[in-house]
Write an enzyme that holds these catalytic residues in place. Structure first.
Site, PDB file in Angstrom:
ATOM      1  N   HIS A 156       1.065  -0.806   0.566  1.00 26.59           N
ATOM      2  CA  HIS A 156      -0.195   0.231   0.616  1.00 26.59           C
ATOM      3  C   HIS A 156       0.813   1.565  -0.509  1.00 26.59           C
ATOM      4  O   HIS A 156       0.419   2.557   0.624  1.00 26.59           O
ATOM      5  CB  HIS A 156      -0.328   0.148   0.880  1.00 26.59           C
ATOM      6  CG  HIS A 156      -1.642  -1.008   1.212  1.00 26.59           C
ATOM      7  ND1 HIS A 156      -2.783  -1.539   1.373  1.00 26.59           N
ATOM      8  CD2 HIS A 156      -1.392  -2.239   2.232  1.00 26.59           C
ATOM      9  CE1 HIS A 156      -3.400  -2.559   1.513  1.00 26.59           C
ATOM     10  NE2 HIS A 156      -2.750  -3.789   1.806  1.00 26.59           N
ATOM     11  N   SER A 277      15.295  21.075 -16.081  1.00 26.12           N
ATOM     12  CA  SER A 277      14.449  22.447 -16.758  1.00 26.12           C
ATOM     13  C   SER A 277      14.484  23.367 -17.000  1.00 26.12           C
ATOM     14  O   SER A 277      15.802  23.855 -17.057  1.00 26.12           O
ATOM     15  CB  SER A 277      13.355  22.176 -14.883  1.00 26.12           C
ATOM     16  OG  SER A 277      12.430  23.539 -15.334  1.00 26.12           O
ATOM     17  N   LYS A 283      15.613  21.399 -10.593  1.00 21.19           N
ATOM     18  CA  LYS A 283      15.725  20.569 -10.954  1.00 21.19           C
ATOM     19  C   LYS A 283      16.603  19.196 -11.846  1.00 21.19           C
ATOM     20  O   LYS A 283      17.547  19.645 -12.673  1.00 21.19           O
ATOM     21  CB  LYS A 283      14.355  20.320 -12.047  1.00 21.19           C
ATOM     22  CG  LYS A 283      13.287  21.083 -11.744  1.00 21.19           C
ATOM     23  CD  LYS A 283      12.396  20.515 -10.181  1.00 21.19           C
ATOM     24  CE  LYS A 283      11.467  18.946 -11.678  1.00 21.19           C
ATOM     25  NZ  LYS A 283      10.611  19.167 -11.972  1.00 21.19           N
ATOM     26  N   GLU A 290      10.279   8.352 -16.980  1.00 14.05           N
ATOM     27  CA  GLU A 290       8.686   8.872 -17.400  1.00 14.05           C
ATOM     28  C   GLU A 290       8.769   8.322 -18.743  1.00 14.05           C
ATOM     29  O   GLU A 290       7.059   8.340 -18.976  1.00 14.05           O
ATOM     30  CB  GLU A 290       8.868  10.366 -17.534  1.00 14.05           C
ATOM     31  CG  GLU A 290       8.635  10.136 -16.306  1.00 14.05           C
ATOM     32  CD  GLU A 290       8.832  12.406 -15.441  1.00 14.05           C
ATOM     33  OE1 GLU A 290       8.407  12.959 -16.099  1.00 14.05           O
ATOM     34  OE2 GLU A 290       9.475  12.273 -14.747  1.00 14.05           O
ATOM     35  N   TYR A 317      -8.154 -13.614 -46.135  1.00 11.50           N
ATOM     36  CA  TYR A 317      -7.803 -12.065 -46.470  1.00 11.50           C
ATOM     37  C   TYR A 317      -8.842 -11.492 -46.574  1.00 11.50           C
ATOM     38  O   TYR A 317      -9.502 -11.586 -47.603  1.00 11.50           O
ATOM     39  CB  TYR A 317      -6.901 -11.923 -47.250  1.00 11.50           C
ATOM     40  CG  TYR A 317      -5.897 -10.972 -47.270  1.00 11.50           C
ATOM     41  CD1 TYR A 317      -5.201 -10.905 -46.200  1.00 11.50           C
ATOM     42  CD2 TYR A 317      -6.665 -10.141 -48.332  1.00 11.50           C
ATOM     43  CE1 TYR A 317      -4.380  -9.377 -46.249  1.00 11.50           C
ATOM     44  CE2 TYR A 317      -5.227  -8.695 -47.934  1.00 11.50           C
ATOM     45  CZ  TYR A 317      -4.817  -8.482 -47.153  1.00 11.50           C
ATOM     46  OH  TYR A 317      -4.321  -7.240 -47.093  1.00 11.50           O
ATOM     47  N   GLN A 322      -4.259  -5.190 -43.352  1.00  7.91           N
ATOM     48  CA  GLN A 322      -2.919  -5.086 -43.910  1.00  7.91           C
ATOM     49  C   GLN A 322      -2.611  -3.704 -42.870  1.00  7.91           C
ATOM     50  O   GLN A 322      -1.788  -3.601 -42.521  1.00  7.91           O
ATOM     51  CB  GLN A 322      -3.101  -4.108 -45.082  1.00  7.91           C
ATOM     52  CG  GLN A 322      -1.831  -2.868 -44.912  1.00  7.91           C
ATOM     53  CD  GLN A 322      -2.284  -2.706 -47.018  1.00  7.91           C
ATOM     54  OE1 GLN A 322      -1.939  -2.994 -47.878  1.00  7.91           O
ATOM     55  NE2 GLN A 322      -2.447  -1.118 -47.093  1.00  7.91           N
TER      56      GLN A 322
HETATM   57  N1  ARG Z   1       0.261  -5.033 -49.152  1.00 11.01           N
HETATM   58  C1  ARG Z   1      -0.969  -5.877 -48.466  1.00 11.01           C
HETATM   59  C2  ARG Z   1      -0.638  -6.343 -46.648  1.00 11.01           C
HETATM   60  O1  ARG Z   1      -0.163  -5.806 -46.425  1.00 11.01           O
HETATM   61  C3  ARG Z   1      -0.797  -7.583 -48.938  1.00 11.01           C
HETATM   62  C4  ARG Z   1      -1.524  -8.521 -49.019  1.00 11.01           C
HETATM   63  C5  ARG Z   1      -3.034  -7.863 -50.354  1.00 11.01           C
HETATM   64  N2  ARG Z   1      -3.205  -8.664 -50.813  1.00 11.01           N
HETATM   65  C6  ARG Z   1      -3.864  -8.635 -51.700  1.00 11.01           C
HETATM   66  N3  ARG Z   1      -4.788  -9.211 -51.819  1.00 11.01           N
HETATM   67  N4  ARG Z   1      -4.552  -7.704 -51.415  1.00 11.01           N
HETATM   68  O2  ARG Z   1      -2.275  -6.700 -46.598  1.00 11.01           O
END
Ligand code: ARG
Length: 460
Positions: A156, A277, A283, A290, A317, A322
């Site tokens: 504490h 400072s 200081k 920090e 994907y 990205q």
């Molecule tokens: N610059 C893209 C990334 O970082 C690469 C992959 C792109 N793939 C796509 N199907 N457009 O994710």
């Protein structure tokens, strides 16, 4: 601008869209991973008879040249390119002609980008681990010099029981050892190759994913192509390791800031790691500590950012992903910079044992030892605790400390007190005699040191 993916659409995207879409500013740092990955890919395509070996060799030579030219500065990465993958392929095709166009057979940017990122980050982990090693070595050094330095231990933020400065520092060494362990485990899970997952579904070409992945130093391959291209667990896991690491660094920073204040005066940071400072001449500010404490916020932020980016993405994907690189690269850069400044900052810190001892003497932190003394003489702990509490009250009222009460004064509270009470309340004795495993004794320090040294012995 003309695009390699021109076909279904014309390449006439607006400049605004191109700029918004481009990730080269962030992903250009992966050039080496990208080129190395492509060399292994070309070799695999040649070996599997997917492209002629002569063309695979041409590609590999071309890529070697590109890598050398980027590293020597002869080739500048084009800031207007879409990303590092397109840039490298584009330069390759310009340099070697048609053979370059065969490189992207049996792969996609979807597996390529995550391959590159895994390769790049596993090296980053090695860099962070070596920074951790330096930090732990600096801690061991000061701790070793302060095995007998008594300071108040706090709960504490109230003075609680005496500890040694070594013991206090070793608590951080333990935290950093766990951080190391976490990073090593994350690297192991990261080191699984997605290349050959292609766009999302694998490929009809007779590829040899395992050979390609082994050539790139991976331990295994991703077994599900959808997972392979859409998994970013390894990024989130690394950033969460880094967030925990920063939490530890931040706690130590906070202590260093407190210890450096005139109120504590337990340590003095070297002029090389403090600032003055602009207005107050007296200081000496702990800016580095920090900043480390402050930068912890960015790393936490990146963790939350990444979790949020990934939470609603359907397989496989999507371009949202990205965003992963800016977050993880900044987290990595931040941690590296913090480690770079932290190890020398604490290595050059001056410890002020007299002030620590003085603070230890002022807080009745040996009150538990008075109670334990009476327990050793046969009293139940609860009764002993009460007597010790009353003695502390008396000391506070009369401006005394437990070490200087006379034996008669002690005896007013219990007949069990004898001359040996002074030995029992001596602060150094109190710390050295806490011989329970993990306690404040020098033997315990030695064990902790051995444990920590063992954890860092294989790190570069
Ligand atoms: N610059 C893209 C990334 O970082 C690469 C992959 C792109 N793939 C796509 N199907 N457009 O994710």
């Amino acid at each position: 601008m003309a695009k390699m993916w021109e076909g279904r659409t014309s390449a006439d995207t607006s400049q605004i869209a191109d700029d918004f879409n481009s990730s080269i500013r962030v992903d250009s740092r992966m050039y080496k991973a990208d080129i190395t990955g492509s060399m292994a890919h070309a070799a695999m395509l040649g070996e599997c008879g997917i492209i002629p070996v002569s063309e695979a060799d041409q590609i590999i030579d071309g890529l070697e040249g590109i890598l050398a030219d980027i590293e020597s500065g002869a080739l500048q990465i084009d800031p207007d390119a879409e990303d590092i993958h397109m840039f490298v392929e584009d330069v390759l095709t310009k340099r070697i002609g048609d053979a370059g166009k065969r490189l992207h057979t049996a792969r996609s940017r979807n597996d390529q980008v995550t391959l590159d990122l895994r390769m790049h980050l596993r090296d980053d982990i090695d860099g962070i681990l070596s920074g951790m090693r330096s930090l732990i070595e600096a801690i061991l050094e000061i701790a070793g010099d302060n095995k007998m330095t008594v300071m108040p231990g706090y709960t504490h933020l109230q003075r609680a029981q005496p500890v040694t400065f070594a013991h206090h520092l070793m608590a951080y060494a333990m935290m950093f050892t766990r951080d190391i362990d976490r990073l090593i485990c994350s690297k192991k899970r990261m080191n699984v190759s997605p290349i050959g997952c292609c766009a999302l579904a694998g490929t009809t070409y007779p590829t040899n994913r395992r050979k390609e992945s082994e050539a790139l130093g991976f331990d295994d391959i991703c077994l599900n192509s959808l997972d392979g291209v859409s998994d970013r667990d390894y990024v989130i896991e690394l950033v969460s390791d880094l967030a925990i690491l920063m939490m530890h660094l931040s706690r130590l920073s906070e202590e260093i800031i407190l210890w450096s204040s005139w109120e504590f005066r337990f340590v003095q940071l070297s002029d090389a790691f403090t600032t003055g400072s602009s207005i107050m001449p007296q200081k000496k500010n702990s800016d580095m500590a920090e900043l480390v404490r402050g930068k912890t916020g960015r790393v936490y932020g990146h963790l939350m950012g990444l979790l949020t980016v990934m939470k609603g993405i359907p397989l496989a994907y999507n371009k949202d992903m990205q965003e992963d690189k800016e977050a993880v690269f900044d987290a990595v850069d931040t941690v590296k910079a913090c480690l770079d400044v932290f190890a020398p900052m604490i290595a050059t810190m001056q410890v002020l044992p007299q002030n620590m001892m003085k603070a230890a003497q002022e807080g009745f932190i040996n009150a538990t030892d008075v109670a334990d003394y009476l327990v050793r003489k046969g009293l139940p702990f609860r009764s002993a605790y009460k007597i010790s509490g009353r003695l502390v009250s008396k000391c506070i009222d009369e401006g005394k400390v437990l070490e200087t009460l006379t034996l008669d004064e002690y005896r007013e509270f219990s007949e069990l007190f004898d001359e040996d009470i002074y030995d029992a309340v001596d602060l150094t004795n109190c710390t050295m005699r806490r011989i329970s495993e993990g306690g404040t004794s020098p033997e315990s320090f030695d064990k902790q040191k051995e444990f920590v040294l063992n954890a860092i012995k294989d790190l570069k």
